[in-house]
Design a protein around this motif. Structure first.
Motif, PDB file in Angstrom:
ATOM      1  N   VAL A  70       7.375 -20.726   2.617  1.00 25.07           N
ATOM      2  CA  VAL A  70       6.879 -19.913   3.732  1.00 25.07           C
ATOM      3  C   VAL A  70       7.648 -18.597   3.768  1.00 25.07           C
ATOM      4  O   VAL A  70       7.075 -17.524   3.948  1.00 25.07           O
ATOM      5  N   LEU A  71       8.952 -18.704   3.577  1.00 21.96           N
ATOM      6  CA  LEU A  71       9.788 -17.510   3.562  1.00 21.96           C
ATOM      7  C   LEU A  71       9.300 -16.535   2.486  1.00 21.96           C
ATOM      8  O   LEU A  71       9.178 -15.330   2.716  1.00 21.96           O
ATOM      9  N   PHE A  72       8.974 -17.098   1.310  1.00 21.38           N
ATOM     10  CA  PHE A  72       8.521 -16.228   0.213  1.00 21.38           C
ATOM     11  C   PHE A  72       7.131 -15.666   0.429  1.00 21.38           C
ATOM     12  O   PHE A  72       6.820 -14.567  -0.002  1.00 21.38           O
ATOM     13  N   ALA A  73       6.317 -16.455   1.138  1.00 23.80           N
ATOM     14  CA  ALA A  73       4.976 -15.964   1.473  1.00 23.80           C
ATOM     15  C   ALA A  73       5.094 -14.688   2.303  1.00 23.80           C
ATOM     16  O   ALA A  73       4.202 -13.847   2.309  1.00 23.80           O
ATOM     17  N   LEU A  74       6.222 -14.534   3.002  1.00 21.68           N
ATOM     18  CA  LEU A  74       6.457 -13.310   3.769  1.00 21.68           C
ATOM     19  C   LEU A  74       7.190 -12.275   2.925  1.00 21.68           C
ATOM     20  O   LEU A  74       6.937 -11.084   3.030  1.00 21.68           O
ATOM     21  N   LEU A  75       8.096 -12.771   2.070  1.00 18.42           N
ATOM     22  CA  LEU A  75       8.932 -11.857   1.292  1.00 18.42           C
ATOM     23  C   LEU A  75       8.151 -11.009   0.281  1.00 18.42           C
ATOM     24  O   LEU A  75       8.374  -9.818   0.147  1.00 18.42           O
ATOM     25  N   VAL A  76       7.243 -11.668  -0.438  1.00 23.78           N
ATOM     26  CA  VAL A  76       6.490 -10.954  -1.487  1.00 23.78           C
ATOM     27  C   VAL A  76       5.703  -9.780  -0.899  1.00 23.78           C
ATOM     28  O   VAL A  76       5.861  -8.642  -1.344  1.00 23.78           O
ATOM     29  N   PRO A  77       4.887  -9.994   0.168  1.00 20.28           N
ATOM     30  CA  PRO A  77       4.188  -8.839   0.748  1.00 20.28           C
ATOM     31  C   PRO A  77       5.152  -7.797   1.295  1.00 20.28           C
ATOM     32  O   PRO A  77       4.902  -6.607   1.161  1.00 20.28           O
ATOM     33  N   ALA A  78       6.267  -8.253   1.892  1.00 20.24           N
ATOM     34  CA  ALA A  78       7.207  -7.299   2.481  1.00 20.24           C
ATOM     35  C   ALA A  78       7.786  -6.382   1.409  1.00 20.24           C
ATOM     36  O   ALA A  78       7.821  -5.160   1.574  1.00 20.24           O
ATOM     37  N   PHE A  79       8.198  -6.969   0.290  1.00 21.98           N
ATOM     38  CA  PHE A  79       8.730  -6.159  -0.808  1.00 21.98           C
ATOM     39  C   PHE A  79       7.662  -5.219  -1.383  1.00 21.98           C
ATOM     40  O   PHE A  79       7.936  -4.064  -1.699  1.00 21.98           O
ATOM     41  N   THR A  80       6.466  -5.756  -1.491  1.00 23.24           N
ATOM     42  CA  THR A  80       5.372  -4.934  -2.031  1.00 23.24           C
ATOM     43  C   THR A  80       5.130  -3.733  -1.130  1.00 23.24           C
ATOM     44  O   THR A  80       5.002  -2.602  -1.590  1.00 23.24           O
ATOM     45  N   LEU A  81       5.070  -3.983   0.183  1.00 23.55           N
ATOM     46  CA  LEU A  81       4.846  -2.907   1.144  1.00 23.55           C
ATOM     47  C   LEU A  81       5.961  -1.869   1.042  1.00 23.55           C
ATOM     48  O   LEU A  81       5.715  -0.664   1.076  1.00 23.55           O
ATOM     49  N   GLY A  82       7.193  -2.374   0.899  1.00 24.70           N
ATOM     50  CA  GLY A  82       8.334  -1.477   0.744  1.00 24.70           C
ATOM     51  C   GLY A  82       8.170  -0.593  -0.484  1.00 24.70           C
ATOM     52  O   GLY A  82       8.377   0.623  -0.428  1.00 24.70           O
ATOM     53  N   TYR A  83       7.752  -1.215  -1.582  1.00 23.92           N
ATOM     54  CA  TYR A  83       7.540  -0.446  -2.809  1.00 23.92           C
ATOM     55  C   TYR A  83       6.470   0.623  -2.599  1.00 23.92           C
ATOM     56  O   TYR A  83       6.652   1.795  -2.962  1.00 23.92           O
ATOM     57  N   VAL A  84       5.347   0.220  -1.968  1.00 25.69           N
ATOM     58  CA  VAL A  84       4.226   1.153  -1.753  1.00 25.69           C
ATOM     59  C   VAL A  84       4.685   2.349  -0.923  1.00 25.69           C
ATOM     60  O   VAL A  84       4.397   3.503  -1.253  1.00 25.69           O
ATOM     61  N   ALA A  85       5.441   2.074   0.160  1.00 25.26           N
ATOM     62  CA  ALA A  85       5.911   3.162   1.021  1.00 25.26           C
ATOM     63  C   ALA A  85       6.781   4.132   0.224  1.00 25.26           C
ATOM     64  O   ALA A  85       6.662   5.344   0.347  1.00 25.26           O
ATOM     65  N   LEU A  86       7.621   3.573  -0.645  1.00 28.93           N
ATOM     66  CA  LEU A  86       8.526   4.395  -1.439  1.00 28.93           C
ATOM     67  C   LEU A  86       7.771   5.208  -2.494  1.00 28.93           C
ATOM     68  O   LEU A  86       8.025   6.395  -2.689  1.00 28.93           O
ATOM     69  N   ARG A  87       6.824   4.565  -3.194  1.00 27.49           N
ATOM     70  CA  ARG A  87       6.104   5.271  -4.263  1.00 27.49           C
ATOM     71  C   ARG A  87       5.185   6.352  -3.660  1.00 27.49           C
ATOM     72  O   ARG A  87       4.941   7.378  -4.287  1.00 27.49           O
ATOM     73  N   ASP A  88       4.718   6.156  -2.425  1.00 23.02           N
ATOM     74  CA  ASP A  88       3.872   7.170  -1.783  1.00 23.02           C
ATOM     75  C   ASP A  88       4.620   8.475  -1.550  1.00 23.02           C
ATOM     76  O   ASP A  88       4.020   9.548  -1.563  1.00 23.02           O
ATOM     77  N   THR A  89       5.945   8.384  -1.337  1.00 22.67           N
ATOM     78  CA  THR A  89       6.699   9.618  -1.125  1.00 22.67           C
ATOM     79  C   THR A  89       6.758  10.434  -2.411  1.00 22.67           C
ATOM     80  O   THR A  89       6.934  11.628  -2.389  1.00 22.67           O
ATOM     81  N   LYS A  90       6.588   9.761  -3.534  1.00 24.04           N
ATOM     82  CA  LYS A  90       6.640  10.441  -4.831  1.00 24.04           C
ATOM     83  C   LYS A  90       5.251  10.757  -5.385  1.00 24.04           C
ATOM     84  O   LYS A  90       5.101  11.634  -6.223  1.00 24.04           O
ATOM     85  N   ALA A  91       4.247   9.992  -4.955  1.00 27.90           N
ATOM     86  CA  ALA A  91       2.918  10.089  -5.577  1.00 27.90           C
ATOM     87  C   ALA A  91       2.225  11.399  -5.229  1.00 27.90           C
ATOM     88  O   ALA A  91       2.560  12.052  -4.237  1.00 27.90           O
ATOM     89  N   LYS A  92       1.241  11.763  -6.083  1.00 33.84           N
ATOM     90  CA  LYS A  92       0.439  12.961  -5.838  1.00 33.84           C
ATOM     91  C   LYS A  92      -0.381  12.755  -4.560  1.00 33.84           C
ATOM     92  O   LYS A  92      -0.715  11.629  -4.227  1.00 33.84           O
ATOM     93  N   PRO A  93      -0.711  13.875  -3.888  1.00 30.42           N
ATOM     94  CA  PRO A  93      -1.430  13.752  -2.619  1.00 30.42           C
ATOM     95  C   PRO A  93      -2.710  12.914  -2.751  1.00 30.42           C
ATOM     96  O   PRO A  93      -3.063  12.172  -1.858  1.00 30.42           O
ATOM     97  N   THR A  94      -3.419  13.094  -3.887  1.00 29.80           N
ATOM     98  CA  THR A  94      -4.697  12.398  -4.045  1.00 29.80           C
ATOM     99  C   THR A  94      -4.501  10.944  -4.429  1.00 29.80           C
ATOM    100  O   THR A  94      -5.447  10.206  -4.568  1.00 29.80           O
ATOM    101  N   ASP A  95      -3.242  10.549  -4.633  1.00 34.55           N
ATOM    102  CA  ASP A  95      -2.939   9.249  -5.222  1.00 34.55           C
ATOM    103  C   ASP A  95      -2.196   8.331  -4.262  1.00 34.55           C
ATOM    104  O   ASP A  95      -1.779   7.250  -4.638  1.00 34.55           O
ATOM    105  N   LYS A  96      -2.000   8.793  -3.025  1.00 32.56           N
ATOM    106  CA  LYS A  96      -1.235   7.994  -2.070  1.00 32.56           C
ATOM    107  C   LYS A  96      -2.035   6.779  -1.617  1.00 32.56           C
ATOM    108  O   LYS A  96      -3.239   6.855  -1.427  1.00 32.56           O
ATOM    109  N   ILE A  97      -1.327   5.630  -1.432  1.00 35.27           N
ATOM    110  CA  ILE A  97      -2.019   4.410  -1.055  1.00 35.27           C
ATOM    111  C   ILE A  97      -2.151   4.276   0.455  1.00 35.27           C
ATOM    112  O   ILE A  97      -3.202   3.929   0.971  1.00 35.27           O
ATOM    113  N   LEU A  98      -1.044   4.595   1.182  1.00 35.83           N
ATOM    114  CA  LEU A  98      -1.104   4.493   2.638  1.00 35.83           C
ATOM    115  C   LEU A  98      -1.727   5.771   3.202  1.00 35.83           C
ATOM    116  O   LEU A  98      -1.081   6.572   3.860  1.00 35.83           O
TER     117      LEU A  98
END
Ligand SMILES: [Zn+2]
Length: 547
Positions: A70-98
């Motif tokens: 159960v803990l991991f069921a929460l951890l995997v999405p949390a880490f993924t979301l963290g990665y997405v937020a971080l990569r969006d700061t670097k990504a091209k404007p047309t390429d942002k996920i959030l």
């Protein structure tokens, strides 16, 4: 009574959940690897983090069962979301996920898969940029290379990226035709973005933007279509291809050119079936009196009609509309063009090819040996062409042509300037038609306003009189521009005796103008005022075009 789950059931549940989580984790790992390479240039740190989470998941469930799961069921999405937020700061404007764009794009993809495309477009209309999405079922579109082979994005030796780009090119043409575009420009804006602009009613408008990778793939797909060298990116190239859409056919002239951010491509769409010219002179916004005069002139067995105006003022369309009123069965009609813009049935058309030394003058000479009744010469640019054309007009042929000049009187001075004898002009030319195109106000959003006192004074309208005219506003139906379609303003100068006599003394433009006005010529300006007072166009649009 609740029966506690048996040990077997428990194992099944835990196992199932475990397999589901492990697959999700594996899919995320693969995506992170690809995405991090693209966004950060390297994937190693990210791969390590996500691999560690997976190993932990495996070990913990092995040791402690369902709890850590159960803990991991929460951890995997949390880490993924963290990665997405971080990569969006670097990504091209047309390429942002959030971002709203991404949400709309993904939502629409899902809707398309579920067959709810139309409902989706209604609920979430595209933003200002519009995108390439369209409502309603898409018409069938076929892209043909010059040799007649179809390029449809399915196989044919194209890699996956190019075949996806071919589909984008198809979407682009659908949108362009929908918007009545005459030109499409696909060009890099900077290192990160390509923009597509369309010329609609003579004005360029932004249509859509792509990330640079996609933009480059689209350019490559267009080069495949136009039979250009894909590897050659530093030299301009050109090519042609054909777009078939339901019952319409467009010949496309493509020209690539290098820019500092990469290659760009300009496409010219030629309505190969000549849809607009089939309507004849009555369909291009000409006043009835001008149509009547012109019809009388072009039915003469010999003479010359010169249509003049700046580039993009619809000269060719008018010429063809006039030509379409001539009976092709009883007359031999030959055209010499650069390039052939409309295909007309029953008419023999030749294209100028300067590289092969087939100039207007050269083709014209050989054309005269083919016993033509009517000759259309795309444009007069030099003395030689002008003189042969005028000789022809005096010896039993009717000649249609265009000249780059602002108005009817200027055309005469232009001809004299390039060295054509006044006596030749005097005997050969029947009439000069000057032309401009003004945009027509969108009927859905045009707004009634009172004509200002300043304009009234300028146009000679009594100051106290109430005059209602219309101005542009902008709505979805006109893509926010306030205009839909274009119409012509015309100034017809008929060569009557007074004009012919004038020519001998090398007259000034002013003298010619006065004489032709005395003979009843309505100027471009007067034609424009007429269109404003009739609510067809606005004061600002008319002033933009006919100063
Ligand atoms: Zn509108």
């Amino acid at each position: 009574m609740i029966v506690p789950p048996s040990f077997g059931e428990h194992l099944l549940w835990t196992g199932g959940l475990w397999v589901a989580l492990a697959s999700l984790w594996a899919a995320i790992c693969m995506w992170v690897d690809r995405d991090a390479r693209k966004v950060f240039g390297q994937a190693l740190p990210w791969n390590l983090i996500f691999a560690a989470i997976g190993v932990l998941l495996f070990v913990a469930t092995w040791q402690a069962g369902l709890g850590p799961l159960v803990l991991f069921a929460l951890l995997v999405p949390a880490f993924t979301l963290g990665y997405v937020a971080l990569r969006d700061t670097k990504a091209k404007p047309t390429d942002k996920i959030l971002s709203a764009t991404f949400a709309r794009r993904s939502g629409r993809k899902l809707a398309v898969r579920l067959g709810l495309e139309r409902q989706f477009d209604r609920a979430f209309p595209a933003g200002a940029s519009g995108g390439l999405t369209r409502t309603g079922p898409a018409p069938r579109i076929v892209l043909l290379k010059k040799d007649g082979t179809t390029v449809d994005g399915k196989g044919g030796g194209l890699d996956r990226e190019t075949s996806q780009a071919v589909k984008t090119v198809q979407e682009m043409f659908l949108k362009a035709v929908d918007l009545r575009a005459t030109d499409i420009h696909c060009e890099p804006k900077n290192n990160e973005e390509y923009v597509v602009r369309c010329r609609i009613d003579g004005i360029l408008q932004n249509i859509v933007a792509f990330p640079a990778d996609e933009g480059k793939a689209v350019i490559s797909a267009m080069k495949v279509l136009g039979d250009m060298d894909i590897a050659e990116k530093r030299r301009p190239q050109d090519g042609t291809f054909t777009v078939l859409m339901e019952d319409r056919r467009f010949d496309v002239r493509a020209a690539s050119a290098p820019t500092s951010f990469g290659e760009k491509m300009a496409l010219r769409l030629l309505d190969a079936d000549g849809g607009i010219v089939k309507g004849g002179l009555g369909a291009i916004g000409m006043k009835d009196s001008v149509v009547a005069n012109l019809r009388e002139i072009i039915q003469q067995p010999h003479g010359m009609l010169i249509v003049c105006g700046p580039t993009g003022s619809g000269k060719t369309t008018t010429l063809y509309s006039a030509l379409s009123e001539i009976d092709v069965n009883s007359k031999n009609i030959i055209t010499i063009e650069d390039p052939i813009e409309y295909r007309l049935e029953g008419i023999s058309q030749t294209a100028v090819n300067v590289a092969a030394e087939l100039t207007f003058a050269k083709i014209l000479r050989s054309t005269l040996r083919q016993d033509p009744d009517v000759i259309l010469i795309g444009e007069i640019r030099d003395k030689e062409t002008a003189e042969i054309a005028m000789q022809a007009a005096m010896t039993g042929h009717f000649v249609f042509t265009t000249l780059h000049a602002n108005d009817a009187p200027t055309t005469i001075t232009r001809l004299l300037d390039i060295g054509v004898e006044a006596t030749l002009i005097q005997s050969a030319v029947s009439a000069v038609l000057a032309q401009r195109l003004v945009r027509v106000l969108c009927p859905k959003c045009k707004q009634a306003v009172q004509l200002s006192d300043e304009i009234k004074q300028k146009w000679g309208i009594a100051a106290g009189k109430d005059v209602t005219v219309y101005q542009e506003k902008g709505c979805p139906s006109c893509n926010g521009t306030g205009f839909r379609g274009r119409t012509g303003l015309h100034e017809l100068m008929i060569f009557d005796n007074s004009i012919r006599e004038l020519l001998i003394g090398r007259p000034s433009m002013q003298t010619i103008r006065q004489a032709s006005r005395k003979g009843g010529m309505k100027t471009l300006l007067e034609a424009g005022v007429g269109k404003v007072l009739a609510g067809i166009t606005s004061v600002s649009e008319m002033q933009r075009v006919a100063k």
